[in-house]
Design a protein around this motif. Structure first.
Motif, PDB file in Angstrom:
ATOM      1  N   VAL A 156       1.011  -1.036  -0.061  1.00  0.00           N
ATOM      2  CA  VAL A 156       0.170  -0.118  -0.133  1.00  0.00           C
ATOM      3  C   VAL A 156       1.044   1.140   0.068  1.00  0.00           C
ATOM      4  CG1 VAL A 156      -1.924   1.311   1.188  1.00  0.00           C
ATOM      5  CG2 VAL A 156      -1.753  -1.318   1.325  1.00  0.00           C
ATOM      6  N   GLY A 157       0.990   1.958  -1.035  1.00  0.00           N
ATOM      7  CA  GLY A 157       1.708   3.270  -1.124  1.00  0.00           C
ATOM      8  C   GLY A 157       2.329   3.465  -2.626  1.00  0.00           C
ATOM      9  N   THR A 158       2.999   4.502  -2.670  1.00  0.00           N
ATOM     10  CA  THR A 158       3.631   4.737  -3.951  1.00  0.00           C
ATOM     11  C   THR A 158       5.125   4.152  -3.780  1.00  0.00           C
ATOM     12  OG1 THR A 158       2.286   6.634  -4.076  1.00  0.00           O
ATOM     13  CG2 THR A 158       4.097   6.744  -5.598  1.00  0.00           C
ATOM     14  N   PRO A 159       5.584   3.366  -4.798  1.00  0.00           N
ATOM     15  CA  PRO A 159       6.733   2.572  -4.534  1.00  0.00           C
ATOM     16  C   PRO A 159       8.151   3.512  -4.465  1.00  0.00           C
ATOM     17  CG  PRO A 159       5.359   1.538  -6.158  1.00  0.00           C
ATOM     18  CD  PRO A 159       4.695   2.616  -5.827  1.00  0.00           C
ATOM     19  N   GLN A 160       8.230   4.391  -5.466  1.00  0.00           N
ATOM     20  CA  GLN A 160       9.329   5.521  -5.317  1.00  0.00           C
ATOM     21  C   GLN A 160       9.681   6.097  -4.261  1.00  0.00           C
ATOM     22  OE1 GLN A 160       8.282   7.927  -8.896  1.00  0.00           O
ATOM     23  NE2 GLN A 160       9.787   7.165 -10.002  1.00  0.00           N
ATOM     24  N   TYR A 161       8.664   6.184  -3.184  1.00  0.00           N
ATOM     25  CA  TYR A 161       8.954   6.838  -1.831  1.00  0.00           C
ATOM     26  C   TYR A 161       8.765   5.969  -0.796  1.00  0.00           C
ATOM     27  CZ  TYR A 161       7.820  10.826  -5.106  1.00  0.00           C
ATOM     28  OH  TYR A 161       7.882  11.332  -5.991  1.00  0.00           O
ATOM     29  N   MET A 162       8.616   4.498  -0.920  1.00  0.00           N
ATOM     30  CA  MET A 162       8.289   3.658  -0.002  1.00  0.00           C
ATOM     31  C   MET A 162       9.556   2.871   0.702  1.00  0.00           C
ATOM     32  SD  MET A 162       4.913   1.582  -1.926  1.00  0.00           S
ATOM     33  CE  MET A 162       5.198   0.405  -0.673  1.00  0.00           C
ATOM     34  N   ALA A 163       9.564   2.946   2.001  1.00  0.00           N
ATOM     35  CA  ALA A 163      10.704   2.267   2.584  1.00  0.00           C
ATOM     36  C   ALA A 163      10.792   0.791   2.054  1.00  0.00           C
ATOM     37  CB  ALA A 163      10.749   2.455   4.121  1.00  0.00           C
ATOM     38  N   PRO A 164      11.883   0.130   2.263  1.00  0.00           N
ATOM     39  CA  PRO A 164      12.298  -1.142   1.833  1.00  0.00           C
ATOM     40  C   PRO A 164      11.375  -2.136   2.286  1.00  0.00           C
ATOM     41  CG  PRO A 164      14.336  -0.108   2.182  1.00  0.00           C
ATOM     42  CD  PRO A 164      13.380   0.880   2.548  1.00  0.00           C
ATOM     43  N   GLU A 165      11.131  -1.960   3.861  1.00  0.00           N
ATOM     44  CA  GLU A 165      10.128  -3.190   4.497  1.00  0.00           C
ATOM     45  C   GLU A 165       8.608  -2.906   3.938  1.00  0.00           C
ATOM     46  OE1 GLU A 165      10.442   0.551   7.147  1.00  0.00           O
ATOM     47  OE2 GLU A 165      11.940  -0.520   6.036  1.00  0.00           O
TER      48      GLU A 165
END
Length: 671
Positions: free
Chosen positions: A570-579
């Protein structure tokens, strides 16, 4: 009886000395009195004008600050909602924030009928009708008001400069409430005016008989209380300053009075400007003492001179008498000696005074340069211009849920479609977010996540967070209503500018951290912090939007009850933390990673990692380390690069522990 010649010369000389010195003293005293009165009158005029200017400056500054804050949509929305819901605790919080922002001594809020709802000076007070007073009564009619406000204190009436500002919903001219801010006329203000005018200042209130009563004074109140009660202040019809003598202790003053009026012009108090006549006459009195001693010395000199003159005059006479007797006796010998002389004395003196004016007040208003003059109305974190058609979508022009007039579709987000609508019940524009029609039938998990979106977002009340109002369902369409914010997204700013300068980036980062700090304290993780979800409104406030995918941090014993199932991203991959990319459990440090990614993009103009697919992006997260922003933009300070790189650490334990600590780190960066 004939006085001897020597005595007559002595008395004549003494009378001359007394007449000359006495005349000099009399003329000098009259001239000194006239000069002292003229100097005091000039000083009083300047002092009275300075007092009015100081009062006007304070009142104008307070009014502008209050008016500017009351026009901020977030304040208007929160106060309006609290008035409608009767939430006094929230109203007191809003009043406290307004008091801190304006620097007022107290702030009160009434509803549209003028009934007190919250008062920082008397937190337990409510329900009192203030509509009959002109300050609030005229503000209820839509006017900006200001005037004197009296409050009983421990030692008498306390004087306040108060301003009243009506609060209206956007597009409406009918106030739904009034905000009153007040500054006390206290000893600190009196001391400031005294330093700048070199005059004593007394502020007074008028009792029911119109008799002045000391409220605050630069002189001891007990020394002037009786004299002030006898001051002829009149009934307030004149606007000219009344002048009068006044004595306080051993000091004599020339005074001038002026009135302080309520919002409808009624004088309920005033001020006295007192200029010391004794101080103005100090030079003359020193001179008069000098002349007095000169008078005594002059008399002694006159005595000596008369004796000398008598001797000089009588000696030749006696010599003539003796010579005459000798002639009568037939002796024609003898000599007559005569001599004369005189002295002239001189009196001179001079004095002067200079009055300094109040320093001019400088208003410095700092405005966020990026986005302030650009951009139109941007609703939430949406793709402006996107369209939504099909079953479940709202129709522009229809009335939805019996109260919302749908005016336009703003765009589509990750979970829904956003519309601008007018809420007929509260009389203001709102944003409506409905589930995307293409999502198909609602499964229980998706529906529960959507309901939880509102429950969590409603717990966050902060000026850097878009406010969420309500959750509902009409004909199978689930929706939430939110604060409609006008401004420009950080994504648009970056796209238009290429990259942002360091001061603008720091401003954005600090405001994001403040919003996340409040959210994390409530146990809410945003999970989708990105430039598209950060909106800068025209007043320079940044709003973090779209808490629609947020959920409670996992403080549960059964992981199987999480609303985001394991492995679901859930989120936008370019700004997501690795976990987060790998579908693992996340906490607030995932939001701090996303914040670091946003700051990286602000100063470099590009994302941290770029990849053609999600799989490639996952690989870069596993294999690559975030590049140093200074390598892409040498203008970035080393301290800011270190802050960003720590936020982008691959392991959560290597990042900043909290939004508060990230905020402190940004505050230490020198732009």
């Amino acid at each position: 009886m004939t006085l001897p010649l020597g005595t007559r010369i002595f008395l004549g000389t003494t009378l001359v000395v007394v007449a000359v010195l006495g005349s000099a003293l009399l003329v000098t005293k009259r001239q000194a009195d006239a000069a002292a009165d003229a100097a005091s009158a000039r000083a009083l005029g300047a002092t009275a004008s300075s007092v009015h200017e100081a009062l006007e400056s304070r009142s104008t500054t307070l009014l502008r600050l209050t008016q500017a804050l009351v026009q901020v949509p977030a304040y208007v929305s929160r106060i309006g909602e609290s008035l409608r819901s009767g939430d006094r605790a929230n109203l007191l919080d809003q009043a406290d924030e307004l008091r801190l922002q304006t620097g007022a001594d107290w702030v009160l809020i009434t509803d549209g009928a003028g009934v007190l709802q919250a008062w920082t000076a008397n937190r337990g007070s409510s329900g009192e009708d203030f509509s009959r007073g002109a300050l609030i009564g005229r503000a209820m009619e839509g006017q900006i008001t200001q005037g004197l406000w009296l409050e009983p204190g421990e030692e008498g009436e306390e004087l306040y400069q108060a301003v009243g500002v009506p609060m209206t919903d956007p597009g409406s001219t009918t106030p739904f409430g009034v905000v009153v801010s007040a500054l006390e006329v206290d000893s600190a203000f009196v001391a400031l005016v005294r330093r700048n005018t070199d005059s004593e200042i007394v502020f007074f209130s008028l009792d029911t008989l119109g008799v002045p009563q000391v409220a605050v004074s630069s002189l001891p109140s007990e020394a002037v209380a009786e004299e002030v009660r006898a001051v002829p202040v009149g009934k307030g019809e004149d606007t000219a300053f009344a002048r009068f003598p006044l004595r306080a202790g051993e000091e004599s003053y020339l005074g001038a009075s002026g009135f302080l009026r309520t919002a409808d012009g009624v004088p309920l108090g005033g001020f006295l400007a007192l200029h010391s006549r004794d101080r103005e006459l100090a030079a003359y009195r020193q001179l008069s003492r000098t002349i007095g001693w000169s008078f005594v010395v002059g008399l002694l000199l006159a005595l000596g001179f008369s004796v000398l003159m008598a001797r000089r005059i009588t000696r030749p006479v006696r010599q003539l008498v003796r010579a005459a007797r000798k002639v009568s006796e037939g002796q024609y010998t003898g000599r007559i000696e005569a001599s004369s002389g005189d002295e002239i004395g001189e009196l001179a003196g001079a004095f002067g005074q200079m009055v300094e004016e109040l320093r001019e007040k400088d208003r410095l208003v700092e405005y966020l340069k990026t986005g302030g003059q650009r951009g139109g109305a941007v609703g939430l974190a949406v793709t402006v211009g996107a369209r939504a058609d099909g079953p479940g979508s709202l129709t522009v022009g229809e009335r939805f849920a019996g109260r919302y007039d749908v005016q336009e579709m703003l765009g589509s987000g990750g979970m829904g479609v956003v519309y601008r609508a007018f809420d007929r019940e509260v009389g203001e524009s709102v944003a409506i977010k409905a589930l995307r029609p293409e999502l198909g039938e609602l499964d229980p998990t998706l529906l529960e996540r959507f309901k939880q979106e509102l429950r969590l977002a409603r717990r966050i009340t902060h000026r850097n967070v878009v406010r969420t109002y309500d959750l509902g369902e009409v004909d199978g369409v689930y929706y939430i209503t939110m604060e409609l914010v006008r401004g420009i997204t950080v994504a648009t700013l970056i796209r238009e500018a290429g990259r942002l300068d360091v001061p603008a980036t720091l401003t954005i980062g600090k405001q994001v951290c403040r919003a996340l700090e409040v959210a994390h304290e409530e146990g809410v993780i945003h999970r989708d912090v990105k430039p598209q979800n950060l909106l800068v409104d025209p007043s320079g406030f940044l709003k973090v939007m779209d808490f629609g995918i947020a959920r409670l941090a996992e403080h549960r014993s059964d992981p199987g009850q999480a609303l985001t199932a394991a492995g679901v991203v859930v989120g936008t991959p370019q700004y997501m933390a690795p976990e987060q990319l790998f579908g693992e459990a996340v906490d607030g440090r995932a939001d701090l990673y996303a914040t670091g990614a946003v700051l990286f993009e602000c100063v470099t103009g590009r994302p941290v990692f770029e990849a053609p697919s999600l799989v490639a992006l996952l690989a870069r997260h596993l294999e690559d380390t975030a590049p140093n922003p200074r390598a892409l933009n040498p203008d970035v300070p080393e301290s800011l690069s270190l802050v960003i790189l720590r936020a982008l650490a691959r392991r959560p334990d290597d990042r900043w522990p909290s939004a508060a600590e990230l905020l402190q780190a940004l505050e230490r960066v020198q732009a």
